[in-house]
Scaffold this motif. Structure first.
Motif: not given
Length: 257
Positions: A8-35
């Protein structure tokens, strides 16, 4: 070992996305995604499905393969195709060769190729001469349209993820969205179609649209359950000619009617 958090960290980094951007796109809560990223929680099946669709990578790969060490490229790029390729691996992460039997053939063609549980229940073999960096699968044949292979033959197919990699004149296993599995020789016939030809001239060629293709597997070998017979003699050749004439006559009568 599961690689989901590091992947998850690697794929997000390759797309230059923030955790917030990814969690929003996947409709996850930010805290949920960080875990998930930090490895505190493993995503449940529903979340894994969302992640696999977001990154266009199979759940199997997300869980079992260190994507920092594997070049996955465009895993599946066929037009209108599904976005995951279910695979099975051994304890070392090497791809196994799934064997689609005659009994499993109908289920596979009907969409089992997208079902992880279906694929995992197939028999598996290891063929040491195959390239471990490529994905292979074994498919059964029917009939006599592609001699010398017949219904006692199984074709070892190499997965083709891009239609542009199809080479005119070579043979391929094709899985269609109409639940068909065929083994034919392919040639491009226009911008968005292939011509499918049998090596047995008794059978007519026909066309298939790119958009009707679910999977393509290039011939990489065969498994035979009986010896090939000697070259057909003149009598057998004459029989085939007569059969072809009979078939042509039927078609002519149908057109006249």
């Amino acid at each position: 070992m599961l690689y989901i958090s590091s992947n998850l960290r690697s794929l997000r980094s390759k797309r230059n996305l923030s955790q917030l951007a990814v969690s929003d796109a996947m409709k996850f809560g930010l805290d949920q995604y960080k875990k998930y990223e930090y490895g505190k929680n493993t995503p449940p099946a529903e979340s894994l499905l969302v992640i696999s669709r977001f990154y266009h990578i199979s759940i199997d790969l997300l869980l079992t393969v260190d994507l920092e060490k594997v070049s996955i490229g465009d895993l599946v790029t066929l037009e209108n195709n599904r976005i995951v390729l279910p695979i099975t691996v051994d304890c070392n992460g090497n791809n196994l060769v799934e064997v689609v039997t005659q009994k499993a053939k109908a289920g596979y063609a009907a969409g089992g190729y997208t079902d992880f549980s279906f694929i995992s229940e197939l028999d598996h073999i290891s063929l040491p001469w195959l390239d471990k960096n490529e994905k292979h699968r074994v498919f059964p044949l029917d009939g006599d349209s592609m001699p010398p292979h017949n219904d006692k033959s199984s074709i070892i197919g190499k997965y083709i993820d891009k239609l542009g990699d199809v080479v005119d004149g070579k043979t391929y296993i094709i899985i269609t969205k109409n639940n068909e599995m065929v083994y034919k020789r392919l040639n491009r016939n226009g911008k968005n179609t292939f011509s499918l030809t049998s090596d047995n001239s008794f059978y007519n060629s026909y066309e298939i649209n790119f958009s009707d293709i679910a999977e393509i597997w290039e011939y990489a070998g065969s498994l035979e359950r009986e010896q090939f017979k000697p070259e057909t003699n003149d009598i057998n050749n004459l029989t085939m000619v007569i059969k072809k004439i009979e078939r042509d006559m039927v078609e002519i009568k149908a057109k006249m009617a």
